[in-house]
Write an enzyme that holds these catalytic residues in place. Structure first.
Site, PDB file in Angstrom:
ATOM      1  N   ASP A  11     -69.620  -2.228 -13.235  1.00 16.79           N
ATOM      2  CA  ASP A  11     -68.455  -3.124 -13.311  1.00 16.79           C
ATOM      3  C   ASP A  11     -67.455  -2.855 -12.196  1.00 16.79           C
ATOM      4  OD1 ASP A  11     -69.476  -4.330 -15.510  1.00 16.79           O
ATOM      5  OD2 ASP A  11     -68.027  -3.523 -16.942  1.00 16.79           O
TER       6      ASP A  11
ATOM      7  N   ASP B 192     -64.356 -44.704  14.195  1.00 11.48           N
ATOM      8  CA  ASP B 192     -65.255 -43.610  13.807  1.00 11.48           C
ATOM      9  C   ASP B 192     -65.458 -43.581  12.299  1.00 11.48           C
ATOM     10  OD1 ASP B 192     -65.804 -42.535  16.335  1.00 11.48           O
ATOM     11  OD2 ASP B 192     -63.863 -41.536  16.373  1.00 11.48           O
TER      12      ASP B 192
END
Length: 511
Positions: free
Chosen positions: A36, A294
């Site tokens: 852990d 674009d």
């Protein structure tokens, strides 16, 4: 608590450690078994921090299980108190060590007798909350502890600053582009002639928390961490707060207007309209770019959005309102914030998904076949398997989300970064033509309509050769539809004849 090989939000103790390690001169003691204690390595790697992570693991081993943890935990607290002389020590268990059901508050009380530092136990239910909820609660706990301490000592400074000022609440360790966002936020407040009183918890001193009431108002940039603290300060000290995230031109406008309205209530008349217009036209390139030739390439494109509630909601709004992209569905793994998320995106997409199950998300992406994904690192991996491009817009984080170059998501510069991310995430016409021309498309990958499907489909060389002749921009869809047809017919091998049969059946059903 759940056992899983992937989680969108980590366990509770990670959230507590993120808060503790963000403050200056605060040390965390993690009561945990081996396995852990990975936070130190993770933070050092991702944050690229030159200093040691201020977290010590008090390991639960067989000796502790035999004799109990009290002596070891108290010794670790007092030892660190003498070695590093922190202002605060935060003790937190993990889900695993919580099983022992030990009286950790008693450990804190005992250690406080022999320590100079303040010592608190993280007030978090490790079985019921995740990393983000624990971060939110731990920050509120630390702030409330020092506000109460300052009140008792009669050193709580409630005198407002001369000029309008703000506390920024919720900038913390391991945040998604958090340090870059903070630079943009500082720039925004400077432009608005607002002083920054405190930034918490990142690089803040707990001893300065008594100065929080000096600010005129609080600002929470991310809903996941900071809201509880802002609500506490509003309730205890009558401090208003703003929680509109300035991500995208629309919400930057709402953010600035909220500040303008708030200042008006203080008797200060501000008009930021000319500022917004100037920044939109000259600093942000996103406004004109979204209307340029674009971006006409994005007409008719579809996307899905998934992430934490803050980023997923803002990204959905940007795609729909600012870039005219259809969002098939939007979702968040912040189940506790489901109501707010629904209210933000319900008018912007066809479907809303609230889940922390990555398998469900993978299956939905495979079924809906968007042109692009905007999600977390998990969705990026799902996109790779499905040959669908993905732009990462939210935690969980990866080393790629801690770039050395400047890439904020908030503020006017953030709009430019997001516009680039959106545009470059779609496979556009010329790019697709070049990929097709130079053999950039992978036609050997096995795909079905769900990633969790156990069916394995193989293709004959003749069928693959025929598939390669199909234009790249529809090849993935043809491949998936053919595999769906094969599975429904009970075939695990696609021959050229079966491919033609699938084409006829699919075309006739569509017509």
């Amino acid at each position: 608590m759940k056992l899983a090989y992937w989680m969108y939000a980590g366990p509770a103790h990670i959230g507590t450690l993120r808060i503790a390690s963000s403050f200056t001169n605060v040390h965390a003691i993690m009561h945990a078994p081996l396995g852990d204690d990975y936070f130190n390595v993770m933070r050092s790697m991702l944050e690229r921090d030159r200093n040691f992570t201020p977290v010590t693991a008090s390991i639960v081993d067989r000796h502790v299980l035999a004799r109990g943890s009290q002596e070891k935990v108290i010794n670790n607290i007092t030892r660190k108190d003498k070695e590093v002389k922190p202002d605060l020590v935060v003790l937190t268990p993990t889900c695993t060590s919580s099983i022992l059901q030990e009286d950790l508050q008693n450990f804190v009380n005992r250690a406080s007798l022999d320590s100079q530092a303040d010592i608190i136990l993280a007030d978090v239910n490790h079985y019921r909350v995740n990393e983000l909820q624990a971060s939110d609660r731990t920050l509120e706990q630390i702030v409330s502890f020092y506000i109460s301490k300052a009140r008792k000592a009669k050193v709580l400074n409630t005198t407002k600053t001369t000029r309008p000022s703000v506390n920024i609440i919720g900038i913390l360790s391991l945040g998604f582009h958090g340090q870059h966002d903070l630079i943009e936020l500082k720039r925004l407040f400077e432009d608005l002639d607002i002083e920054i009183n405190q930034i918490i918890p990142e690089s803040a001193s707990v001893n300065d928390l008594r100065l929080l009431p000096r600010a005129w108002f609080n600002f929470v940039p991310y809903r996941e961490v900071g809201l509880l603290t802002a609500q506490y300060l509003q309730q205890e000290l009558d401090m208003p707060f703003i929680d509109t995230t300035p991500m995208g031109l629309t919400d930057i406008g709402h953010f600035v207007q909220s500040i303008q309205s708030l200042l008006n209530t203080f008797g200060i008349n501000k008009d930021y309209e000319s500022y917004l217009q100037y920044q939109t036209r000259h600093t942000s390139q996103a406004a004109w770019f979204s209307k340029s030739i674009d971006c006409q390439n994005l007409t008719g494109k579809t996307a899905i959005v998934f992430g934490d509630s803050t980023h997923a909601a803002a990204m959905t709004q940007i795609l729909v309102l600012e870039m005219n992209i259809r969002v098939l569905w939007a979702g968040t793994y912040c189940i506790n914030d489901a109501d707010w998320f629904r209210s933000r995106v319900q008018s912007l997409c066809s479907e809303i998904v609230i889940t922390d199950d990555h398998n469900l998300i993978g299956d939905m992406i495979a079924r809906t076949e968007p042109n692009a994904i905007f999600g977390t690192q998990m969705e990026r991996h799902i996109g790779k398997r499905l040959n669908i491009p993905c732009g990462v817009i939210s935690s969980p984080v990866h080393i790629q989300n801690f770039p050395l170059s400047y890439k904020p998501f908030l503020g006017f510069e953030g709009t430019n970064q997001i516009a680039d991310l959106v545009y470059n995430s779609f496979t556009l016409g010329m790019e697709d033509h070049l990929l097709d021309l130079f053999g950039g498309h992978d036609t050997t990958q096995i795909l079905t309509d769900t990633l969790s499907s156990g069916a394995e489909i193989n293709w004959s060389p003749d069928a693959l050769k025929e598939l390669s002749k199909i234009p790249g921009f529809v090849r993935g869809k043809v491949k998936r539809n053919t595999e769906k047809f094969a599975i429904k017919q009970g075939h695990s091998f696609i021959s050229l004849e079966l491919m033609y049969e699938a084409k006829e059946k699919i075309n006739s059903s569509e017509s």
